[in-house]
Design a protein around this motif. Structure first.
Motif, short mmCIF file in Angstrom:
data_model
loop_
_atom_site.label_atom_id
_atom_site.label_comp_id
_atom_site.label_asym_id
_atom_site.label_seq_id
_atom_site.Cartn_x
_atom_site.Cartn_y
_atom_site.Cartn_z
N ARG A 59 0.82 -1.21 0.00
CA ARG A 59 0.00 0.00 0.00
C ARG A 59 0.85 1.26 0.00
NH1 ARG A 59 -4.59 1.70 4.52
NH2 ARG A 59 -4.73 3.91 3.91
N TYR A 60 1.96 1.26 0.75
CA TYR A 60 2.75 2.47 0.91
C TYR A 60 4.05 2.41 0.11
CZ TYR A 60 -0.43 3.49 4.73
OH TYR A 60 -1.56 3.75 5.48
N GLN A 61 4.40 3.53 -0.48
CA GLN A 61 5.64 3.63 -1.25
C GLN A 61 6.38 4.91 -0.86
OE1 GLN A 61 7.22 1.62 -3.78
NE2 GLN A 61 8.77 3.08 -3.08
N ASP A 62 7.59 4.76 -0.39
CA ASP A 62 8.40 5.94 -0.08
C ASP A 62 8.92 6.57 -1.37
OD1 ASP A 62 8.02 5.72 2.60
OD2 ASP A 62 10.02 4.95 3.07
N VAL A 63 8.77 7.89 -1.47
CA VAL A 63 9.27 8.65 -2.61
C VAL A 63 10.28 9.66 -2.07
CG1 VAL A 63 8.71 10.21 -4.50
CG2 VAL A 63 7.11 8.38 -3.88
N GLN A 64 11.48 9.64 -2.63
CA GLN A 64 12.53 10.57 -2.21
C GLN A 64 12.40 11.87 -2.98
OE1 GLN A 64 16.61 10.05 -3.70
NE2 GLN A 64 17.30 10.11 -1.56
N LEU A 65 12.34 12.97 -2.25
CA LEU A 65 12.32 14.30 -2.87
C LEU A 65 13.61 15.02 -2.48
CD1 LEU A 65 10.97 16.64 -4.40
CD2 LEU A 65 9.84 17.29 -2.24
N LEU A 66 14.51 15.19 -3.42
CA LEU A 66 15.73 15.96 -3.22
C LEU A 66 15.49 17.37 -3.73
CD1 LEU A 66 18.34 13.34 -4.51
CD2 LEU A 66 17.68 13.77 -2.13
N SER A 67 15.88 18.37 -2.98
CA SER A 67 15.59 19.74 -3.41
C SER A 67 16.70 20.70 -3.00
CB SER A 67 14.25 20.21 -2.83
OG SER A 67 14.25 20.17 -1.41
N PHE A 68 16.79 21.79 -3.74
CA PHE A 68 17.71 22.88 -3.42
C PHE A 68 17.14 24.15 -4.02
CE2 PHE A 68 19.17 20.75 -7.23
CZ PHE A 68 19.51 21.77 -8.11
N ASN A 69 17.76 25.27 -3.77
CA ASN A 69 17.20 26.57 -4.20
C ASN A 69 18.30 27.61 -4.27
OD1 ASN A 69 16.48 25.98 -1.13
ND2 ASN A 69 17.01 28.16 -1.27
N ASP A 70 18.04 28.68 -5.02
CA ASP A 70 18.93 29.85 -5.07
C ASP A 70 20.36 29.50 -5.41
OD1 ASP A 70 17.20 32.28 -3.96
OD2 ASP A 70 16.70 30.52 -2.76
N LEU A 71 20.53 28.73 -6.48
CA LEU A 71 21.87 28.37 -6.93
C LEU A 71 22.61 29.58 -7.49
CD1 LEU A 71 23.94 26.11 -7.49
CD2 LEU A 71 22.86 25.81 -9.73
N HIS A 72 21.90 30.46 -8.20
CA HIS A 72 22.48 31.69 -8.75
C HIS A 72 23.74 31.43 -9.57
CE1 HIS A 72 19.75 34.54 -6.85
NE2 HIS A 72 19.88 33.87 -5.71
N GLY A 73 23.72 30.37 -10.37
CA GLY A 73 24.82 30.12 -11.29
C GLY A 73 26.15 29.83 -10.63
N ASN A 74 26.15 29.43 -9.36
CA ASN A 74 27.41 29.15 -8.66
C ASN A 74 27.90 27.75 -9.01
OD1 ASN A 74 28.38 31.24 -6.30
ND2 ASN A 74 26.20 31.45 -6.82
N LEU A 75 28.52 27.63 -10.16
CA LEU A 75 29.03 26.34 -10.61
C LEU A 75 30.30 25.96 -9.86
CD1 LEU A 75 28.43 26.64 -14.46
CD2 LEU A 75 26.86 25.90 -12.66
N GLU A 76 31.18 26.91 -9.69
CA GLU A 76 32.41 26.67 -8.93
C GLU A 76 32.13 26.89 -7.45
OE1 GLU A 76 36.06 27.88 -11.65
OE2 GLU A 76 34.65 29.55 -11.48
N PRO A 77 32.93 26.29 -6.57
CA PRO A 77 32.71 26.48 -5.14
C PRO A 77 32.71 27.96 -4.77
CG PRO A 77 34.27 24.71 -5.50
CD PRO A 77 34.03 25.35 -6.85
N PRO A 78 31.66 28.44 -4.13
CA PRO A 78 31.61 29.85 -3.72
C PRO A 78 32.75 30.16 -2.75
CG PRO A 78 29.46 28.81 -3.49
CD PRO A 78 30.45 27.71 -3.72
N SER A 79 33.25 31.38 -2.80
CA SER A 79 34.36 31.77 -1.94
C SER A 79 33.87 32.47 -0.68
CB SER A 79 35.31 32.69 -2.70
OG SER A 79 34.63 33.88 -3.10
N GLY A 80 34.77 32.56 0.30
CA GLY A 80 34.46 33.28 1.53
C GLY A 80 33.26 32.71 2.26
N SER A 81 32.53 33.60 2.94
CA SER A 81 31.37 33.16 3.72
C SER A 81 30.26 32.60 2.83
CB SER A 81 30.82 34.33 4.55
OG SER A 81 30.42 35.40 3.71
N SER A 82 30.25 32.97 1.57
CA SER A 82 29.25 32.45 0.64
C SER A 82 29.44 30.96 0.38
CB SER A 82 29.30 33.21 -0.69
OG SER A 82 28.96 34.55 -0.51
N GLY A 83 30.61 30.45 0.73
CA GLY A 83 30.90 29.04 0.51
C GLY A 83 31.05 28.26 1.81
N ARG A 84 30.39 28.72 2.86
CA ARG A 84 30.46 28.02 4.14
C ARG A 84 29.08 27.93 4.76
NH1 ARG A 84 35.29 31.33 4.64
NH2 ARG A 84 34.13 32.90 5.79
#
Length: 608
Positions: A59-84
């Motif tokens: 009857r029951y099926q677990d569905v995994q929902l992975l989510s994120f937000n506000d990436l703002h094109g940060n493909l490379e690791p963000p620097s400084g406090s923005s990357g912590r």
């Protein structure tokens, strides 16, 4: 409007959803797609959230929902406090962890999906816009390519998706070369494999959604609907040109409307992707939001939204405020409902388990589990992302590595009045004087300053060298520097609008150019916090009857951020790109032998 669905083919066999046409999302819109899982469905017993590996369908099926937000094109690791991120430890102390970068995000998501036959990846908007040079220089095509490789299934739009207007958003969805910049490689840009949803963004002429309002994920007999909205106040935080011809409707009313549409189509499990957010009581990503006492709970716009969205919606994935939280907020029926946000810049992702009840077709909400996880940089890099970043960095390097100036120390973007904000205002004042020598003051919105300048070398350029890429990170919006004439009374009113009207509860303190001084008395309330008698320009009191030539970026000149008076000036003059104003100023006022010192933040006197 028919629901869109996916097949159950493996992710690696996913078909491109070329049938999407963003600007024609109306009745009859159908989105083709393919979502996958190569493994057989997990079997569960009749207790929500429990699995025992039986071969028969339960009857029951677990569905995994992975989510994120506000990436703002940060493909490379963000620097400084923005990357912590800040992590709460078992003993009550906190630990700072380096986080972010799509090479690591891809690895984390792929590892999280293992063993989860039913897995969906969704996002809460602002995937693009205000992006670093590697993406922003190419109108965010690199980010869309990265999101395709991440196997993103669906996202809402955010306000930054409209930075370059609806037509450009349509190109990101459907593909094609940029109308003015052309194609960046020998291959035509193919666009997004995933649907952008914008249920509350309507075309003024037709009243119909500019994008698909909802999308349905389906695997075998399990189906979950997604409704995507952005904040109703998007026109207040995006340039007027970016939202031209569009109307933004109330988030709650829109979600409730389409929840009914989905239910009529037999879709009873619903997730809302909302680009609006909250303010957590703790800065630690893993704090217990549902505990009692200090350091728990959440406030802000998302709370009222969550309390009023229809009980038929089972979970809310949010964003916009760049904060991290996993909270339960009661729905209108008083039933707890999960509300999540994964900070920003790809530093976190949220893993939520939705237990689907095959008998009712709904989510058994008593068993919903969710947690934020750090995108640590201790895992192996995803090779396909490394290759993608390398390709675009090679194209960007000749422009990005060019030295544009020199600084003697860090120019941080911190404080009510920041050194970086003052530097930008000074640059715009200098540029304004070139256009019109009568220009006497410049004002910069704090939200338009995306970073500071770092003295230490980030590459091979050497300490103190400012590259074009670093300047681009600070000012990525491609606004213009505009001039207009304001009376002294209007200039005073502009300063009072920092702390009144729509900015009363969350002040937006403009960064002033050299020569403009005043006192901000935080012991008072409303507009009175700006002490009128203290406002001076080059040492002289601002004369309400006099006329002053004022420089701002085009966003402010259009009345953005609640500064309506800045949209009422006379004798307007549109100048060049604001980043060019900054880089020209750095070049003209610094050298390797005589680097520019950070401005002293003494233009606003704060009483508190």
């Amino acid at each position: 409007m028919p629901a869109n669905s996916t097949s159950s083919q493996p992710r690696r066999q996913r078909l491109r959803r070329r049938s999407l046409r963003v600007l024609a999302a109306s009745a009859g819109l159908a989105t083709a797609g393919a979502l996958a899982a190569a493994m057989p469905a997990d079997a569960h017993d009749n207790k929500p959230g429990h699995g025992h590996g039986h071969s028969q369908q339960s009857r029951y099926q677990d569905v995994q929902l992975l989510s994120f937000n506000d990436l703002h094109g940060n493909l490379e690791p963000p620097s400084g406090s923005s990357g912590r991120v800040s992590e709460l430890q078992a003993d009550g102390t906190t630990k700072t962890v380096d986080a972010g970068g799509v090479e690591y995000l891809a690895t984390h998501l792929r590892q999280a999906r293992k063993g989860n036959a039913y897995s969906i990846t969704a996002a809460g908007g602002d995937m693009v816009g205000a992006s670093p040079l590697i993406s922003g220089l190419f109108h965010d095509e690199p980010t869309i390519e990265a999101l395709n490789k991440l196997d993103l299934d669906v996202t809402s739009v955010g306000n930054h998706e409209f930075d370059e207007g609806a037509a450009e958003l349509g190109r990101l969805q459907n593909g094609g070369c940029h109308p003015t910049a052309g194609c960046y490689t020998d291959k035509k840009f193919k666009g997004a494999d995933f649907p952008y949803l914008a249920a509350n963004v309507l075309k003024e002429k037709t009243g119909k959604p500019v994008l698909a309002p909802y999308w349905v994920w389906k695997k075998k007999d399990v189906k979950i609907g997604f409704i995507g909205v952005t904040l109703e106040n998007t026109p207040g935080v995006v340039s007027a040109e970016g939202v031209k011809g569009l109307t933004f409707k109330d988030e709650v009313e829109t979600i409730n409307k389409y929840a009914k549409v989905l239910q009529k189509q037999g879709v009873k499990s619903i997730v809302a992707l909302i680009h609006e957010g909250g303010l957590p009581a703790s800065g630690n990503y893993n704090y217990d939001c549902d505990a009692t006492g200090a350091g728990s709970g959440i406030s802000g716009p998302i709370v009222d939204i969550a309390k009023n969205v229809s009980p038929s919606v089972d979970a809310l994935v949010t964003g916009h405020t760049h904060n991290a939280y996993v909270c339960t907020v009661p729905d209108p029926a008083g039933k707890p409902r999960m509300v999540t946000s994964a900070a920003s810049f790809g530093r976190l992702y949220t893993d939520t388990t939705l237990t689907y009840d095959r008998r009712t077709g709904d989510i058994a909400r008593t068993s919903v589990k969710s947690a934020n996880h750090v995108v640590t940089r201790t895992v192996p890099k995803a090779a396909d992302m490394t290759s993608l970043i390398g390709k675009w960095n090679t194209l960007a390097a000749p422009i990005g590595n060019r030295a544009v100036g020199y600084i003697s120390a860090d120019v941080p973007n911190t404080g009510t009045e920041s050194p970086m904000g003052d530097l930008i205002a000074d640059a715009q004042l200098a540029y304004g004087k070139k256009l019109d020598p009568a220009t006497s003051v410049a004002l910069m919105n704090p939200g338009g300053v995306r970073a500071g300048l770092t003295y230490a070398a980030s590459g091979a350029e050497g300490d103190g060298v400012v590259t074009y890429a670093e300047g681009f990170t600070v000012q990525p919006f491609a606004n213009t520097v505009n001039l207009q004439s304001l009376t002294g009374a209007q200039l005073i009113q502009v300063l009072k609008e920092q702390v009144s009207g729509s900015n009363a509860s969350a002040p937006k303190i403009l960064q002033p150019s050299s020569g403009l001084t005043y006192t901000l008395d935080l012991t008072k309330s409303g507009a009175d916090r700006v002490v009128t008698a203290s406002i001076k320009l080059n040492g002289a009191a601002v004369d309400p009857a006099a006329t002053y030539r004022v420089a701002t970026n085009s966003f402010l000149a259009g009345g953005g951020d609640g500064f309506t008076t800045l949209g009422q000036g006379t004798s307007p003059l549109v100048g060049d790109d604001d980043l060019a104003a900054l880089t020209d100023y750095l070049t003209a006022n610094s050298s390797a032998a005589a680097p520019l010192a950070p401005p002293t933040t003494n233009r606003i006197t704060i009483v508190q």
